[in-house]
Design a protein around this motif. Structure first.
Motif, mmCIF file in Angstrom:
data_model
loop_
_atom_site.group_PDB
_atom_site.id
_atom_site.type_symbol
_atom_site.label_atom_id
_atom_site.label_comp_id
_atom_site.label_asym_id
_atom_site.label_seq_id
_atom_site.Cartn_x
_atom_site.Cartn_y
_atom_site.Cartn_z
ATOM 1 N N GLY A 91 -6.285 4.190 1.762
ATOM 2 C CA GLY A 91 -5.781 4.881 0.583
ATOM 3 C C GLY A 91 -4.720 4.070 -0.141
ATOM 4 N N VAL A 92 -3.806 3.491 0.615
ATOM 5 C CA VAL A 92 -2.777 2.633 0.017
ATOM 6 C C VAL A 92 -3.436 1.413 -0.633
ATOM 7 N N ALA A 93 -4.408 0.834 0.045
ATOM 8 C CA ALA A 93 -5.111 -0.322 -0.517
ATOM 9 C C ALA A 93 -5.844 0.050 -1.803
ATOM 10 N N LEU A 94 -6.448 1.233 -1.828
ATOM 11 C CA LEU A 94 -7.161 1.663 -3.035
ATOM 12 C C LEU A 94 -6.223 1.852 -4.216
ATOM 13 N N VAL A 95 -5.072 2.436 -3.972
ATOM 14 C CA VAL A 95 -4.100 2.608 -5.062
ATOM 15 C C VAL A 95 -3.672 1.237 -5.589
ATOM 16 N N GLY A 96 -3.387 0.315 -4.682
ATOM 17 C CA GLY A 96 -2.997 -1.036 -5.097
ATOM 18 C C GLY A 96 -4.084 -1.744 -5.868
ATOM 19 N N LEU A 97 -5.320 -1.634 -5.409
ATOM 20 C CA LEU A 97 -6.436 -2.282 -6.094
ATOM 21 C C LEU A 97 -6.674 -1.674 -7.471
ATOM 22 N N HIS A 98 -6.566 -0.360 -7.564
ATOM 23 C CA HIS A 98 -6.737 0.290 -8.866
ATOM 24 C C HIS A 98 -5.655 -0.151 -9.843
ATOM 25 N N GLN A 99 -4.429 -0.213 -9.384
ATOM 26 C CA GLN A 99 -3.344 -0.643 -10.263
ATOM 27 C C GLN A 99 -3.496 -2.112 -10.643
ATOM 28 N N ALA A 100 -3.909 -2.937 -9.703
ATOM 29 C CA ALA A 100 -4.086 -4.362 -9.992
ATOM 30 C C ALA A 100 -5.199 -4.597 -11.008
ATOM 31 N N HIS A 101 -6.195 -3.739 -10.981
ATOM 32 C CA HIS A 101 -7.322 -3.887 -11.905
ATOM 33 C C HIS A 101 -7.058 -3.228 -13.250
ATOM 34 N N GLY A 102 -5.972 -2.474 -13.342
ATOM 35 C CA GLY A 102 -5.634 -1.822 -14.601
ATOM 36 C C GLY A 102 -6.246 -0.448 -14.777
ATOM 37 N N TYR A 103 -6.863 0.089 -13.722
ATOM 38 C CA TYR A 103 -7.412 1.438 -13.787
ATOM 39 C C TYR A 103 -6.267 2.444 -13.736
ATOM 40 N N PRO A 104 -6.435 3.594 -14.384
ATOM 41 C CA PRO A 104 -5.375 4.615 -14.319
ATOM 42 C C PRO A 104 -5.298 5.239 -12.923
ATOM 43 N N VAL A 105 -4.087 5.526 -12.486
ATOM 44 C CA VAL A 105 -3.869 6.149 -11.179
ATOM 45 C C VAL A 105 -3.090 7.435 -11.401
ATOM 46 N N ASN A 106 -3.623 8.541 -10.907
ATOM 47 C CA ASN A 106 -2.943 9.830 -10.993
ATOM 48 C C ASN A 106 -1.939 9.899 -9.842
ATOM 49 N N THR A 107 -0.706 9.555 -10.125
ATOM 50 C CA THR A 107 0.297 9.447 -9.071
ATOM 51 C C THR A 107 0.650 10.788 -8.449
ATOM 52 N N VAL A 108 0.546 11.868 -9.211
ATOM 53 C CA VAL A 108 0.825 13.190 -8.640
ATOM 54 C C VAL A 108 -0.241 13.542 -7.607
ATOM 55 N N LYS A 109 -1.494 13.319 -7.964
ATOM 56 C CA LYS A 109 -2.598 13.587 -7.035
ATOM 57 C C LYS A 109 -2.451 12.735 -5.777
ATOM 58 N N ILE A 110 -2.171 11.460 -5.949
ATOM 59 C CA ILE A 110 -2.013 10.559 -4.812
ATOM 60 C C ILE A 110 -0.833 10.987 -3.954
ATOM 61 N N GLY A 111 0.251 11.424 -4.592
ATOM 62 C CA GLY A 111 1.421 11.888 -3.850
ATOM 63 C C GLY A 111 1.128 13.118 -3.004
ATOM 64 N N VAL A 112 0.376 14.066 -3.570
ATOM 65 C CA VAL A 112 0.009 15.275 -2.824
ATOM 66 C C VAL A 112 -0.894 14.914 -1.651
ATOM 67 N N LYS A 113 -1.895 14.071 -1.913
ATOM 68 C CA LYS A 113 -2.794 13.652 -0.834
ATOM 69 C C LYS A 113 -2.049 12.891 0.258
ATOM 70 N N LEU A 114 -1.108 12.045 -0.142
ATOM 71 C CA LEU A 114 -0.321 11.290 0.833
ATOM 72 C C LEU A 114 0.549 12.223 1.664
ATOM 73 N N ALA A 115 1.162 13.211 1.026
ATOM 74 C CA ALA A 115 1.999 14.161 1.759
ATOM 75 C C ALA A 115 1.177 14.929 2.792
ATOM 76 N N LEU A 116 -0.011 15.394 2.395
ATOM 77 C CA LEU A 116 -0.879 16.098 3.344
ATOM 78 C C LEU A 116 -1.286 15.183 4.493
ATOM 79 N N LEU A 117 -1.625 13.952 4.172
ATOM 80 C CA LEU A 117 -2.054 13.013 5.203
ATOM 81 C C LEU A 117 -0.914 12.683 6.167
ATOM 82 N N ILE A 118 0.298 12.582 5.662
ATOM 83 C CA ILE A 118 1.441 12.298 6.542
ATOM 84 C C ILE A 118 1.673 13.465 7.500
ATOM 85 N N VAL A 119 1.521 14.693 7.017
ATOM 86 C CA VAL A 119 1.651 15.861 7.894
ATOM 87 C C VAL A 119 0.550 15.833 8.958
#
Length: 117
Positions: A52-80
């Protein structure tokens, strides 16, 4: 770059399959009160985190839009999820509610990924 992104999406799906599959294989044991977090669940959650972290980095490196709120919620759930599975991984019996919570959070994480656009 798109091939690399698709490769990591595939690995991410394998990780969630391992986590959810580990949960589903313990369904009968939940009813008997003998459910436990199997190693595949921990490995699946770790795979999801890394890919997931790699995908966010790859998307940002390629210039694709990243929904940071969605990623933050998913990351919080995954950390729990990861925290619960990691801390309780050596226990022979896990409380039904706690085990069910991991399955619920995993399912919610899947639906957030699919439905939140």
């Amino acid at each position: 770059m798109d091939v690399l992104i698709h490769f990591f999406v595939g690995l991410h799906i394998i990780g969630i399959a391992a986590l959810l599959g580990g949960f589903l294989t313990q369904m009968k044991a939940i009813g008997q009160g003998t459910a436990r977090f199997v190693p595949g669940m921990l490995h699946g959650a770790l795979t999801m985190l890394v890919t997931g972290v790699a995908l966010v980095g790859l998307h940002q490196a390629h210039g694709y839009p990243v929904n940071t709120v969605k990623i933050g919620v998913k990351l919080a759930l995954l950390i729990v999820i990861l925290g619960l599975v990691y801390v309780k991984r050596d226990e022979e019996r896990i409380d039904k509610g706690l085990f069910g919570l991991v399955g619920l959070l995993t399912t919610v994480n899947i639906f957030i990924a699919v439905l939140w656009t």
